[in-house]
Design a protein around this motif. Structure first.
Motif, PDB file in Angstrom:
ATOM      1  N   SER A  53       3.315   1.111 -15.413  1.00 13.45           N
ATOM      2  CA  SER A  53       4.591   0.395 -15.371  1.00 13.45           C
ATOM      3  C   SER A  53       5.337   0.702 -14.082  1.00 13.45           C
ATOM      4  O   SER A  53       5.919  -0.196 -13.446  1.00 13.45           O
ATOM      5  CB  SER A  53       5.449   0.791 -16.579  1.00 13.45           C
ATOM      6  OG  SER A  53       6.728   0.200 -16.503  1.00 13.45           O
ATOM      7  N   ASN A  54       5.308   1.962 -13.671  1.00 16.08           N
ATOM      8  CA  ASN A  54       5.940   2.377 -12.428  1.00 16.08           C
ATOM      9  C   ASN A  54       5.313   1.674 -11.225  1.00 16.08           C
ATOM     10  O   ASN A  54       6.010   1.214 -10.307  1.00 16.08           O
ATOM     11  CB  ASN A  54       5.807   3.892 -12.280  1.00 16.08           C
ATOM     12  CG  ASN A  54       6.916   4.499 -11.443  1.00 16.08           C
ATOM     13  OD1 ASN A  54       8.038   4.013 -11.417  1.00 16.08           O
ATOM     14  ND2 ASN A  54       6.592   5.575 -10.745  1.00 16.08           N
TER      15      ASN A  54
ATOM     16  N   ALA B 125       5.549  -2.612  -7.078  1.00 12.34           N
ATOM     17  CA  ALA B 125       4.915  -3.726  -6.368  1.00 12.34           C
ATOM     18  C   ALA B 125       5.832  -4.942  -6.322  1.00 12.34           C
ATOM     19  O   ALA B 125       5.996  -5.576  -5.266  1.00 12.34           O
ATOM     20  CB  ALA B 125       3.589  -4.085  -7.039  1.00 12.34           C
ATOM     21  N   PHE B 126       6.450  -5.283  -7.439  1.00  9.85           N
ATOM     22  CA  PHE B 126       7.341  -6.445  -7.471  1.00  9.85           C
ATOM     23  C   PHE B 126       8.599  -6.200  -6.634  1.00  9.85           C
ATOM     24  O   PHE B 126       9.103  -7.115  -5.973  1.00  9.85           O
ATOM     25  CB  PHE B 126       7.710  -6.792  -8.907  1.00  9.85           C
ATOM     26  CG  PHE B 126       6.627  -7.548  -9.637  1.00  9.85           C
ATOM     27  CD1 PHE B 126       6.493  -8.917  -9.482  1.00  9.85           C
ATOM     28  CD2 PHE B 126       5.743  -6.892 -10.466  1.00  9.85           C
ATOM     29  CE1 PHE B 126       5.499  -9.620 -10.142  1.00  9.85           C
ATOM     30  CE2 PHE B 126       4.737  -7.576 -11.133  1.00  9.85           C
ATOM     31  CZ  PHE B 126       4.615  -8.948 -10.971  1.00  9.85           C
ATOM     32  N   ALA B 127       9.122  -4.980  -6.653  1.00  9.38           N
ATOM     33  CA  ALA B 127      10.285  -4.653  -5.821  1.00  9.38           C
ATOM     34  C   ALA B 127       9.924  -4.755  -4.340  1.00  9.38           C
ATOM     35  O   ALA B 127      10.747  -5.210  -3.522  1.00  9.38           O
ATOM     36  CB  ALA B 127      10.790  -3.250  -6.151  1.00  9.38           C
ATOM     37  N   THR B 128       8.712  -4.354  -3.977  1.00  7.40           N
ATOM     38  CA  THR B 128       8.254  -4.453  -2.593  1.00  7.40           C
ATOM     39  C   THR B 128       8.193  -5.906  -2.141  1.00  7.40           C
ATOM     40  O   THR B 128       8.620  -6.245  -1.028  1.00  7.40           O
ATOM     41  CB  THR B 128       6.868  -3.803  -2.448  1.00  7.40           C
ATOM     42  OG1 THR B 128       6.939  -2.440  -2.860  1.00  7.40           O
ATOM     43  CG2 THR B 128       6.386  -3.862  -1.012  1.00  7.40           C
ATOM     44  N   LEU B 129       7.682  -6.777  -2.996  1.00  3.09           N
ATOM     45  CA  LEU B 129       7.609  -8.204  -2.660  1.00  3.09           C
ATOM     46  C   LEU B 129       9.007  -8.803  -2.527  1.00  3.09           C
ATOM     47  O   LEU B 129       9.247  -9.650  -1.660  1.00  3.09           O
ATOM     48  CB  LEU B 129       6.810  -8.945  -3.730  1.00  3.09           C
ATOM     49  CG  LEU B 129       5.323  -8.569  -3.804  1.00  3.09           C
ATOM     50  CD1 LEU B 129       4.651  -9.249  -5.000  1.00  3.09           C
ATOM     51  CD2 LEU B 129       4.603  -8.960  -2.513  1.00  3.09           C
ATOM     52  N   ALA B 130       9.943  -8.359  -3.369  1.00  7.24           N
ATOM     53  CA  ALA B 130      11.328  -8.827  -3.249  1.00  7.24           C
ATOM     54  C   ALA B 130      11.920  -8.392  -1.909  1.00  7.24           C
ATOM     55  O   ALA B 130      12.621  -9.168  -1.235  1.00  7.24           O
ATOM     56  CB  ALA B 130      12.171  -8.276  -4.401  1.00  7.24           C
ATOM     57  N   GLY B 131      11.635  -7.165  -1.488  1.00  6.16           N
ATOM     58  CA  GLY B 131      12.121  -6.683  -0.198  1.00  6.16           C
ATOM     59  C   GLY B 131      11.540  -7.467   0.961  1.00  6.16           C
ATOM     60  O   GLY B 131      12.240  -7.766   1.946  1.00  6.16           O
TER      61      GLY B 131
ATOM     62  N   ALA C 207       0.830  -1.213   0.000  1.00  2.87           N
ATOM     63  CA  ALA C 207       0.000   0.000   0.000  1.00  2.87           C
ATOM     64  C   ALA C 207       0.862   1.259   0.000  1.00  2.87           C
ATOM     65  O   ALA C 207       0.623   2.199  -0.773  1.00  2.87           O
ATOM     66  CB  ALA C 207      -0.931  -0.013   1.218  1.00  2.87           C
ATOM     67  N   VAL C 208       1.883   1.282   0.854  1.00  2.00           N
ATOM     68  CA  VAL C 208       2.764   2.456   0.928  1.00  2.00           C
ATOM     69  C   VAL C 208       3.551   2.619  -0.370  1.00  2.00           C
ATOM     70  O   VAL C 208       3.683   3.725  -0.906  1.00  2.00           O
ATOM     71  CB  VAL C 208       3.721   2.331   2.126  1.00  2.00           C
ATOM     72  CG1 VAL C 208       4.747   3.462   2.115  1.00  2.00           C
ATOM     73  CG2 VAL C 208       2.952   2.341   3.434  1.00  2.00           C
ATOM     74  N   SER C 209       4.073   1.515  -0.904  1.00  5.82           N
ATOM     75  CA  SER C 209       4.860   1.585  -2.145  1.00  5.82           C
ATOM     76  C   SER C 209       4.018   2.085  -3.306  1.00  5.82           C
ATOM     77  O   SER C 209       4.466   2.935  -4.093  1.00  5.82           O
ATOM     78  CB  SER C 209       5.428   0.205  -2.482  1.00  5.82           C
ATOM     79  OG  SER C 209       6.501  -0.112  -1.640  1.00  5.82           O
ATOM     80  N   LEU C 210       2.811   1.559  -3.440  1.00  2.74           N
ATOM     81  CA  LEU C 210       1.951   1.982  -4.552  1.00  2.74           C
ATOM     82  C   LEU C 210       1.563   3.447  -4.422  1.00  2.74           C
ATOM     83  O   LEU C 210       1.471   4.162  -5.429  1.00  2.74           O
ATOM     84  CB  LEU C 210       0.703   1.091  -4.607  1.00  2.74           C
ATOM     85  CG  LEU C 210       0.954  -0.368  -4.992  1.00  2.74           C
ATOM     86  CD1 LEU C 210      -0.350  -1.172  -4.938  1.00  2.74           C
ATOM     87  CD2 LEU C 210       1.573  -0.474  -6.383  1.00  2.74           C
ATOM     88  N   ALA C 211       1.360   3.909  -3.179  1.00  6.46           N
ATOM     89  CA  ALA C 211       1.029   5.325  -2.978  1.00  6.46           C
ATOM     90  C   ALA C 211       2.206   6.214  -3.391  1.00  6.46           C
ATOM     91  O   ALA C 211       2.026   7.214  -4.104  1.00  6.46           O
ATOM     92  CB  ALA C 211       0.663   5.563  -1.512  1.00  6.46           C
ATOM     93  N   PHE C 212       3.416   5.845  -2.965  1.00  7.53           N
ATOM     94  CA  PHE C 212       4.606   6.606  -3.349  1.00  7.53           C
ATOM     95  C   PHE C 212       4.826   6.564  -4.856  1.00  7.53           C
ATOM     96  O   PHE C 212       5.151   7.576  -5.486  1.00  7.53           O
ATOM     97  CB  PHE C 212       5.842   6.051  -2.633  1.00  7.53           C
ATOM     98  CG  PHE C 212       6.137   6.720  -1.326  1.00  7.53           C
ATOM     99  CD1 PHE C 212       6.684   7.992  -1.284  1.00  7.53           C
ATOM    100  CD2 PHE C 212       5.864   6.081  -0.129  1.00  7.53           C
ATOM    101  CE1 PHE C 212       6.953   8.611  -0.074  1.00  7.53           C
ATOM    102  CE2 PHE C 212       6.134   6.690   1.079  1.00  7.53           C
ATOM    103  CZ  PHE C 212       6.676   7.959   1.115  1.00  7.53           C
ATOM    104  N   ALA C 213       4.684   5.372  -5.447  1.00 10.44           N
ATOM    105  CA  ALA C 213       4.899   5.230  -6.891  1.00 10.44           C
ATOM    106  C   ALA C 213       3.901   6.062  -7.681  1.00 10.44           C
ATOM    107  O   ALA C 213       4.249   6.676  -8.700  1.00 10.44           O
ATOM    108  CB  ALA C 213       4.801   3.758  -7.291  1.00 10.44           C
ATOM    109  N   LEU C 214       2.653   6.090  -7.219  1.00 10.96           N
ATOM    110  CA  LEU C 214       1.633   6.873  -7.908  1.00 10.96           C
ATOM    111  C   LEU C 214       1.932   8.362  -7.818  1.00 10.96           C
ATOM    112  O   LEU C 214       1.848   9.087  -8.824  1.00 10.96           O
ATOM    113  CB  LEU C 214       0.261   6.570  -7.308  1.00 10.96           C
ATOM    114  CG  LEU C 214      -0.935   7.244  -7.988  1.00 10.96           C
ATOM    115  CD1 LEU C 214      -1.054   6.776  -9.442  1.00 10.96           C
ATOM    116  CD2 LEU C 214      -2.222   6.949  -7.223  1.00 10.96           C
ATOM    117  N   LEU C 215       2.329   8.821  -6.641  1.00  6.08           N
ATOM    118  CA  LEU C 215       2.643  10.245  -6.464  1.00  6.08           C
ATOM    119  C   LEU C 215       3.850  10.656  -7.309  1.00  6.08           C
ATOM    120  O   LEU C 215       3.823  11.690  -7.986  1.00  6.08           O
ATOM    121  CB  LEU C 215       2.907  10.537  -4.982  1.00  6.08           C
ATOM    122  CG  LEU C 215       1.690  10.518  -4.057  1.00  6.08           C
ATOM    123  CD1 LEU C 215       2.123  10.674  -2.613  1.00  6.08           C
ATOM    124  CD2 LEU C 215       0.707  11.607  -4.446  1.00  6.08           C
TER     125      LEU C 215
END
Length: 355
Positions: free
Chosen positions: A234-235, A240-246, A104-112
């Protein structure tokens, strides 16, 4: 069947196919072929970085977006699992809550970041993402009550993933099956699923549009595609995939800190792995991550063996000094780029297509 599993995009090169099979086989059997904590840790790191590099390939190799904030999303996933496991009762509920919160946090940052910056020129977007990533790392270090500051967070994982957990009373093929082995195969299974999902995305109509935008964004816009929307999607997917890797990396280490998942060195390593493997291929992530992490982990040990063998020859002993492993890593990178300008996977596919 295999072609459908690979989303209609097989390696197309016999050499590349053999190389990929060898890497996958070695990773699948790593706990039994290479017993020991270091080799298992190296194999787990390769699995995590395959997904991290592949997610960045979606962004850079397929869409043409240069971002330096990719490690921020990697760190958010790792901190999500770490914070949830510390604040909640250690278990699967904490892990899934941490992954969901991190996403949720990653997608919010990526969208902004995407909506605010993707309309600017590439170099300015890259600088914006670099500034955001640096600011986020500073913020994480200062929020010590939540993130542990510079010391990071140690946390407990679910019972079945702990080293003390022994599901079998007897060793299997000479290896004691414990929670670390289970964690490794859990990460391996998730990595395979995520990689196949990324392969499906880049070979879908959506992926074809991303490649068209990479080649000529003005032409893609002229024929009716909203390039900002596709670049933003794409961003979001890459984040999302980078977040799952983390999250997987934190689960393996049972620890996370700023230097573990947010350092700029990790971002540079991702770029090196992608260049070595080949941008815009997906398979390059497997090759690049495997070769780079292996060299990073064992090059110094190899130099130590060579140094001992040539200890009587002063110039050679000086040249193969183990402390100079970074120099040799740089030489190997230069050689790989010289002989494989499109990356190993990219060059092998081009040669196969030429034949």
């Amino acid at each position: 069947m295999i072609r459908r599993l690979l989303s209609g995009d097989p390696p197309r090169s016999t050499v590349l196919a053999v190389l990929l099979v060898l890497i996958v086989a070695a990773l699948a059997a790593a706990p039994f072929l290479f017993p020991g904590p270091k080799s298992l840790a190296v194999a787990a790191k390769i699995l995590v970085f395959v997904i991290l590099v592949a997610s960045y390939d979606l962004l850079l190799g397929y869409t043409g977006i240069v971002s330096f904030a990719h490690t921020m999303f990697f760190g958010i996933g790792a901190y999500g699992v770490a914070i949830a496991s510390v604040r909640l009762e250690p278990g699967w509920t904490a892990v899934f809550s941490g992954v969901a919160g991190g996403l949720a946090v990653s997608l919010a940052f990526a969208l902004l970041i995407g909506l605010a910056s993707l309309r600017v020129r590439a170099i300015f977007y890259a600088m914006i993402t670099l500034a955001v990533a640096a600011a986020f790392q500073t913020l994480v270090s200062q929020l010590s009550d939540l993130t542990g500051g510079e010391d990071g967070l140690n946390f407990k994982v679910p019972q079945m993933l702990r080293p003390a957990f022994r599901p079998l009373s007897e060793p299997l093929f000479g290896v004691t099956i414990d929670g670390r082995i289970i964690t490794y195969y859990l990460i391996a299974a998730v990595s395979v699923v995520l990689f196949l999902m990324l392969l499906r995305i880049v070979n879908s109509p959506f992926g074809r549009v991303l490649q068209a935008i990479r080649e000529n964004p003005f032409r893609a816009e002229a024929i009716g595609y909203r390039t900002v929307l596709y670049r933003s999607l794409s961003n979001l997917l890459a984040a999302a995939f980078a977040t799952l890797a983390g999250a997987m990396y934190a689960l393996w280490l049972r620890y996370n800190g700023p230097d573990t998942s947010l350092s700029f060195e990790i971002m540079l390593n991702i770029l090196l792995m992608l260049v070595i493997g080949g941008m815009g291929t997906m398979y390059g992530a497997v090759v690049g991550a495997s070769l780079f992490v292996f060299a990073q982990s064992y090059l110094q040990d190899g130099l130590h063996v060579i140094h001992d063998a040539v200890a009587d020859v002063a110039p050679l002993a000086l040249l193969f000094e183990p402390d100079r492993w970074l120099l040799w890593l740089g030489i190997l990178f230069v050689v790989s780029v010289y002989y494989f300008p499109s990356g190993i996977a990219g060059q092998l596919r081009e040669r196969a297509r030429g034949r």
